[in-house]
Write a protein that holds these residues in place. Structure first.
Motif, short mmCIF file in Angstrom:
data_model
loop_
_atom_site.label_atom_id
_atom_site.label_comp_id
_atom_site.label_asym_id
_atom_site.label_seq_id
_atom_site.Cartn_x
_atom_site.Cartn_y
_atom_site.Cartn_z
N HIS A 130 0.82 -1.21 0.00
CA HIS A 130 0.00 0.00 0.00
C HIS A 130 0.86 1.27 0.00
CE1 HIS A 130 -3.77 -2.18 1.75
NE2 HIS A 130 -3.36 -2.70 0.62
N GLY A 131 1.90 1.29 0.82
CA GLY A 131 2.78 2.46 0.87
C GLY A 131 3.51 2.68 -0.45
N TYR A 132 3.95 1.60 -1.07
CA TYR A 132 4.66 1.72 -2.35
C TYR A 132 3.73 2.22 -3.45
CZ TYR A 132 8.43 -0.77 -0.14
OH TYR A 132 9.44 -1.12 0.70
N TYR A 133 2.47 1.83 -3.38
CA TYR A 133 1.49 2.31 -4.36
C TYR A 133 1.37 3.83 -4.29
CZ TYR A 133 -3.11 3.08 -6.47
OH TYR A 133 -4.14 3.55 -7.23
N HIS A 134 1.25 4.35 -3.08
CA HIS A 134 1.13 5.81 -2.92
C HIS A 134 2.45 6.51 -3.26
CE1 HIS A 134 -2.94 6.12 -1.42
NE2 HIS A 134 -2.72 5.02 -0.73
N LEU A 135 3.58 5.86 -2.99
CA LEU A 135 4.87 6.44 -3.37
C LEU A 135 4.96 6.58 -4.89
CD1 LEU A 135 7.75 7.36 -2.49
CD2 LEU A 135 8.45 5.01 -2.91
N LEU A 136 4.55 5.55 -5.62
CA LEU A 136 4.60 5.61 -7.09
C LEU A 136 3.67 6.70 -7.63
CD1 LEU A 136 4.69 1.84 -8.07
CD2 LEU A 136 6.56 3.47 -8.12
N PHE A 155 2.92 11.32 -0.71
CA PHE A 155 4.14 10.97 0.01
C PHE A 155 3.86 10.79 1.50
CE2 PHE A 155 6.26 13.26 -3.63
CZ PHE A 155 6.76 12.11 -4.21
N LYS A 156 3.02 11.66 2.05
CA LYS A 156 2.68 11.53 3.48
C LYS A 156 1.89 10.25 3.73
CE LYS A 156 2.89 16.33 4.87
NZ LYS A 156 2.17 17.50 5.40
N LYS A 157 0.99 9.92 2.83
CA LYS A 157 0.20 8.68 2.97
C LYS A 157 1.12 7.47 2.85
CE LYS A 157 -3.92 6.50 2.55
NZ LYS A 157 -5.10 6.61 3.30
N ALA A 158 2.10 7.53 1.96
CA ALA A 158 3.05 6.42 1.82
C ALA A 158 3.85 6.22 3.10
CB ALA A 158 3.99 6.67 0.64
N LEU A 159 4.25 7.32 3.73
CA LEU A 159 5.01 7.20 4.98
C LEU A 159 4.14 6.68 6.12
CD1 LEU A 159 7.19 10.43 4.82
CD2 LEU A 159 7.97 8.07 4.65
N THR A 160 2.87 7.07 6.16
CA THR A 160 2.01 6.57 7.23
C THR A 160 1.66 5.11 7.04
OG1 THR A 160 0.02 7.35 6.10
CG2 THR A 160 0.98 8.82 7.74
N LEU A 161 1.50 4.68 5.79
CA LEU A 161 1.20 3.26 5.55
C LEU A 161 2.43 2.39 5.74
CD1 LEU A 161 -1.12 3.55 2.43
CD2 LEU A 161 -1.77 2.91 4.74
N GLY A 162 3.60 2.97 5.59
CA GLY A 162 4.84 2.25 5.85
C GLY A 162 5.41 1.57 4.62
N MET A 163 6.73 1.57 4.57
CA MET A 163 7.45 0.89 3.50
C MET A 163 8.60 0.12 4.14
SD MET A 163 7.45 3.84 0.60
CE MET A 163 7.71 5.20 1.69
#
Length: 178
Positions: free
Chosen positions: A83-89, A106-114
């Protein structure tokens, strides 16, 4: 295709491969086993995200966005770790066209975790660039330090150094205007 269907399909092919091995059809059994492995791997690595990453490396943003748009419901189609990688892309694609709107991704990617530290560093470095564009030097400095800490393999060392140099230039420009 939902993930549970992929697992069921992989086990069906695996069962078929075992039965083919038992009945002596080694060639077809090996082919069925390879197909089962490919289907099982797509459970962990979504093919749309892999193709989008390929096009991102080739700097073809339109095709990368097209492949990411094929993921209609990321919570059902991807495992939680992706999920985090999806938002990062999505954030990386949006940063090319509208940098200030990509901040939420980017903030959502960090909150979902990578899981990979260099991806965390990339997200924080991008957020630092957005903060710098908003003239928020304190937040940009903090995010740069966090990005440097997260970049353990020094993959983004040049970009971090360049961003620090740009912040120094920003300070000089502000001094001239006063």
């Amino acid at each position: 295709m939902p993930n549970f269907v992929r697992i069921i399909l992989a086990f069906v092919f695996l069962g078929g491969a075992v039965s083919l091995f038992v009945f002596g059809h080694w060639g077809w059994g090996i082919l069925a086993l390879l197909i089962a492995i490919v289907i099982f791997v797509t459970f962990f690595f979504n093919e749309n995200m892999l193709i989008a990453q390929f096009y991102l490396r080739k700097e073809n943003m339109d095709k990368a966005k097209q492949w990411l748009n094929k993921i209609t419901n990321y919570e059902r189609q991807l495992i939680r770790a992706q999920h985090g990688y999806y938002h990062l892309l999505i954030g990386l694609i949006e940063s090319r066209t509208a940098p200030l709107q990509s901040e939420k991704y980017f903030k959502k990617a960090l909150t979902l975790g990578m899981q990979m530290d260099h991806n965390v560093a990339l997200a924080k470095l991008s957020l630092a660039g957005i903060a710098m564009a908003k003239r928020n030097k304190r937040e940009a400095t903090q995010l740069l330090q966090e990005a440097k800490k997260a970049d353990k393999n020094k993959l983004l060392a040049d970009q971090i150094k360049m961003m620090k140099d740009q912040m120094g230039m920003l300070d000089k420009q502000q001094m001239k205007f006063r």
